[in-house]
Scaffold this active site. Structure first.
Site, PDB file in Angstrom:
ATOM      1  N   GLY A  82      -9.638   9.948   6.869  1.00  0.00           N
ATOM      2  CA  GLY A  82      -9.394   8.587   7.335  1.00  0.00           C
ATOM      3  C   GLY A  82      -7.932   8.201   7.182  1.00  0.00           C
ATOM      4  CD  GLU A 103      -6.115  11.175   1.207  1.00  0.00           C
ATOM      5  OE1 GLU A 103      -7.229  10.664   1.136  1.00  0.00           O
ATOM      6  OE2 GLU A 103      -5.084  10.517   1.403  1.00  0.00           O
TER       7      GLU A 103
HETATM    8  C1  5RP Z   1      -7.463   7.697   0.564  1.00  0.00           C
HETATM    9  C2  5RP Z   1      -7.045   7.461   1.972  1.00  0.00           C
HETATM   10  C3  5RP Z   1      -8.098   6.990   2.908  1.00  0.00           C
HETATM   11  O1  5RP Z   1      -8.165   7.869   3.982  1.00  0.00           O
HETATM   12  C4  5RP Z   1      -7.731   5.613   3.389  1.00  0.00           C
HETATM   13  O2  5RP Z   1      -7.548   4.755   2.273  1.00  0.00           O
HETATM   14  C5  5RP Z   1      -8.811   5.043   4.315  1.00  0.00           C
HETATM   15  O3  5RP Z   1      -9.949   4.754   3.573  1.00  0.00           O
HETATM   16  P1  5RP Z   1     -11.286   4.263   4.245  1.00  0.00           P
HETATM   17  O4  5RP Z   1     -11.828   5.391   5.047  1.00  0.00           O
HETATM   18  O5  5RP Z   1     -12.155   3.890   3.064  1.00  0.00           O
HETATM   19  O6  5RP Z   1     -10.962   3.055   5.119  1.00  0.00           O
HETATM   20  O7  5RP Z   1      -5.929   7.650   2.367  1.00  0.00           O
HETATM   21  O8  5RP Z   1      -6.361   8.021  -0.247  1.00  0.00           O
END
Ligand code: 5RP
Length: 218
Positions: A82, A103
């Protein structure tokens, strides 16, 4: 349609990028969690996964999906994750879930990065979402001073220690018009482990769940 339903729809659309017999990089967060849960339905078709956080590894293992260390897995064909924001060049802000370092590593080891999100994450200019930065604890004040020089307002995220034992500083007030330059500039500040800009290696595909259906940008 709720925001969560749109996240789930984007995650479902990403299943089409999964190749049989492959090892898949898995992101972190609520949208990645949908992807993990959906991937469980086809777990016998994939070889294994590499997780970008302890939380995602645990969720994968609960589904009986094999999780490998990246060093064992080698180069990956696909990374699915995400984002907190994406612009139209598919440059991202990530790290809302504090997993940005792992990530960025898994994305960097993958041939294709498919980003999944609900439509609200698409913006003209990055920076409305505070930019997360992972920082070695002893460098907290040094990094904060350097951020102020760049025009940002640093806020240490309360009660947050990353999987790597570090702090997160969220930077407010940046209008990020040249994301690649800022990513490089932040990489030069001692004590910053990783910044949450994914611009030098942006996503290759952005799948958005919207009230009118799936929108795919490349
Ligand atoms: C985690 C991230 C996530 O991908 C980002 O915060 C999006 O989160 P969500 O899918 O809960 O909206 O970078 O470190």
């Amino acid at each position: 349609m709720t925001q969560d339903e749109m996240k789930k729809a984007a995650a479902e659309a990403a299943l089409a990028y999964v190749e049989a017999g492959s090892i898949i990089g898995i992101g972190t967060g609520s949208t990645a969690n949908h992807f993990i849960d959906l991937l469980a339905g086809m777990k016998s078709k994939i070889e294994a996964t590499v997780a970008s956080s302890l939380a995602s590894a645990e969720r994968l293992q609960k589904h009986g999906i094999r999780v490998l260390d990246l060093n064992e897995a080698g180069q990956l064909a696909l990374y699915v994750d995400g984002a907190d924001e994406s612009n139209y060049q598919l440059q991202l802000i990530k790290g809302g879930g504090a997993a940005l370092t792992r990530e960025k590593i898994v994305a960097g080891a993958s041939d294709q990065f498919v980003c999944i999100a609900d439509g609200s994450k698409l913006v003209e200019v990055l920076g409305q979402f505070p930019l997360p930065i992972e920082v070695i604890p002893m460098a907290r004040e040094l990094v904060a001073r350097e951020i102020v020089k760049l025009g940002g307002k640093p806020v240490v995220r309360p009660n947050c220690i990353t999987d790597n034992g570090n702090l997160i500083i969220d930077v407010q007030g940046l209008a990020i018009t040249d994301a690649s330059s800022l990513e490089s500039q932040l990489n030069q500040i001692p004590g910053i482990v990783t910044n949450g800009l994914f611009a030098l290696r942006p996503a290759d595909v952005l799948i958005l769940g919207t009230p009118t259906g799936i929108q795919t940008l490349t």
